[in-house]
Design a protein around this motif. Structure first.
Motif, PDB file in Angstrom:
ATOM      1  N   GLY A 146      -4.405   0.991  -9.299  1.00  0.00           N
ATOM      2  CA  GLY A 146      -4.524   0.367  -7.987  1.00  0.00           C
ATOM      3  C   GLY A 146      -4.363  -1.143  -8.011  1.00  0.00           C
ATOM      4  N   PRO A 149       0.017  -3.005  -8.304  1.00  0.00           N
ATOM      5  CA  PRO A 149       0.894  -3.460  -7.212  1.00  0.00           C
ATOM      6  C   PRO A 149       0.539  -4.855  -6.691  1.00  0.00           C
ATOM      7  CG  PRO A 149       0.152  -1.207  -6.833  1.00  0.00           C
ATOM      8  CD  PRO A 149      -0.683  -1.754  -7.955  1.00  0.00           C
ATOM      9  N   SER A 406      -8.122   4.273  -8.658  1.00  0.00           N
ATOM     10  CA  SER A 406      -8.694   3.515  -7.548  1.00  0.00           C
ATOM     11  C   SER A 406      -9.865   2.672  -8.055  1.00  0.00           C
ATOM     12  CB  SER A 406      -9.170   4.472  -6.440  1.00  0.00           C
ATOM     13  OG  SER A 406     -10.255   5.274  -6.921  1.00  0.00           O
ATOM     14  N   PRO A 425      -5.136   3.780  -5.264  1.00  0.00           N
ATOM     15  CA  PRO A 425      -4.143   3.712  -6.367  1.00  0.00           C
ATOM     16  C   PRO A 425      -2.832   3.049  -5.977  1.00  0.00           C
ATOM     17  CG  PRO A 425      -5.226   5.860  -6.332  1.00  0.00           C
ATOM     18  CD  PRO A 425      -5.642   5.150  -5.085  1.00  0.00           C
ATOM     19  N   ASP A 426      -2.523   2.973  -4.672  1.00  0.00           N
ATOM     20  CA  ASP A 426      -1.280   2.332  -4.236  1.00  0.00           C
ATOM     21  C   ASP A 426      -1.463   0.842  -3.973  1.00  0.00           C
ATOM     22  OD1 ASP A 426      -2.681   2.315  -1.886  1.00  0.00           O
ATOM     23  OD2 ASP A 426      -1.239   3.498  -0.737  1.00  0.00           O
ATOM     24  N   GLN A 428      -3.601  -0.550  -1.764  1.00  0.00           N
ATOM     25  CA  GLN A 428      -4.109  -0.849  -0.427  1.00  0.00           C
ATOM     26  C   GLN A 428      -5.623  -0.625  -0.347  1.00  0.00           C
ATOM     27  OE1 GLN A 428      -1.975  -2.167   1.925  1.00  0.00           O
ATOM     28  NE2 GLN A 428      -0.547  -2.111   0.187  1.00  0.00           N
TER      29      GLN A 428
END
Length: 430
Positions: A146, A149, A406, A425-426, A428
């Motif tokens: 996470g 990115p 996360s 995990p992305d 955000q």
């Protein structure tokens, strides 16, 4: 800087304190310079008196028409003038040499500071929280799914070179939230005055807090001559530079969130991965300016303010009393807070809280008028991280990491993230 009068009065004690720092005796060279300087000053004053006398006698000789005596005395006055100028120039040279010598000598440790050579001799005095047990192998902050990115080292390197980072999206918001949380805690509960300061300062300000002249290579200087601050300690402490304040106005307690800049000279190869050691970073700095009677007692209080940040965030830490060999240049006593980083499986420094006595005040010529009257005295200064924002971000991410990549965020940050509680995990927030 040290008080030359104190060294004159007790050179043995001065050298003994330096020995605890692992330094050789310096009082002989200091007192030799001081003696030579004072001798030149005294000789110049004697010559000045002789010049004044000769000048007066020349006037009398001229008045009675004794031209020969007048010419002799006028020549003597001229010779004395040259002699005085030479003596004064030599006294000024010796004064500069003495000041430069005193400027390069570190502060004297308190008797309570443990004797030691390096960090291995520091003493743990407090521990809070238990490191979390993970049912997976925890990783370092930059390896968390996470986080990746929003923590871009490649683009930062393209922009600025090594030891820089570009933060985006959820990670950037957590970073900002941490600074706001720290400032609010210090201002609203600890009574520090929130302050915003310049990050460019004059050389005299760096001298005042001890970065110059000895440690110039650790900081950045602009072509115009300004210095980029390595910490807001420089600006906050120097708010009383050259001032004479009333004792009733003390203590002055301040906190500032600022960008900080360090060249990291001498740290080649250390902590090159991640954002633990950067050339540019953010910190919330705490500074207290006190009178001579209350300065030492302010130290544990300030340490408690830094500890409170970690405890509100639920981050395990330990407090270390630094030994004589590991203390900073300007400190008389220092507490380091070391936060637990599960990705490294070790405690790492996140705050350093120091009491400096009147060491910085002498360099700044910062004094106060005692309420009860008497001669002005030098203020006492303290400084500490409350906390280093980037390192706190690392600790929050590593301690809150989950198996799916996360991160569960501390409850204290939820209001600053509009109720968001997790970094997904992305990258955000949710």
């Amino acid at each position: 800087m040290h008080d030359i009068r104190a060294i004159r009065e007790n050179p043995t004690s001065f050298d003994a304190a330096l020995a605890r720092r692992g330094l050789e005796a310096l009082s002989p060279s200091i007192l030799s310079l001081d003696s030579a300087r004072r001798a030149q000053i005294a000789a110049a004053e004697t010559a000045q008196a002789e010049q004044n006398k000769a000048s007066k006698e020349a006037g009398a000789a001229k008045g009675r028409g004794d031209d020969a005596e007048f010419e002799r005395l006028r020549a003597l006055v001229s010779a004395k003038k040259e002699e005085i100028a030479a003596m004064q120039a030599e006294a000024a040279r010796l004064d500069t040499e003495l000041r430069e010598l005193l400027m390069g000598i570190p502060n004297l440790p308190l008797d309570s500071v443990p004797l030691g050579k390096d960090e291995n001799d520091n003493v743990e005095i407090r521990r809070w929280g238990e490191p979390k047990s993970f049912d997976f192998q925890p990783v370092e902050h930059f390896e968390i799914a996470g986080v990746k990115p929003g923590m871009d080292f490649e683009t930062a390197a393209k922009l600025s070179g090594a030891r820089f980072v570009l933060l985006q999206a959820g990670v950037a918001r957590i970073h900002r939230a941490l600074a706001q949380f720290m400032l609010d805690l210090h201002a609203e509960e600890h009574g520090l005055t929130e302050t915003w300061t310049p990050v460019l300062v004059l050389s005299d300000m760096m001298v005042g807090t001890g970065q110059l002249p000895k440690f110039g290579e650790d900081s950045y200087q602009t072509r115009e001559g300004w210095w980029l601050i390595p910490t807001a300690e420089v600006t906050l402490t120097n708010t009383v530079h050259g001032d004479l304040v009333d004792q009733s106005s003390l203590p002055r307690r301040m906190a500032a969130h600022s960008q900080c800049f360090r060249s990291e000279a001498g740290s080649a190869g250390r902590d090159t991965s991640g954002m633990l050691r950067q050339h540019q970073f953010e910190k919330v700095e705490m500074v207290s300016i006190t009178d001579a009677e209350t300065g030492e007692a302010e130290h544990p209080r300030m340490t408690g303010w830094a500890q409170a940040v970690l405890e509100r965030l639920g981050l395990p830490y330990r407090t270390m009393l630094l030994c004589t060999g590991d203390m900073g240049f300007g400190a008389r006593i220092t507490h380091d807070l070391e936060v637990w980083l599960p990705g490294q499986n070790k405690y790492r420094e996140i705050s350093s809280v120091s009491y400096c006595g009147d060491f910085q005040a002498r360099r700044m010529n910062a004094r106060y008028r005692p309420t009860e009257g008497g001669k002005p005295e030098f203020v006492h200064t303290l400084n500490g991280s409350g906390l280093a924002v980037g390192r706190t971000l690392i600790a929050v991410l590593e301690n809150g990491q989950q198996a799916d990549g996360s991160v569960t965020l501390p409850e204290a940050l939820h209001p600053y993230l509009r109720g968001k509680t997790r970094l997904l995990p992305d990258g955000q927030l949710a």
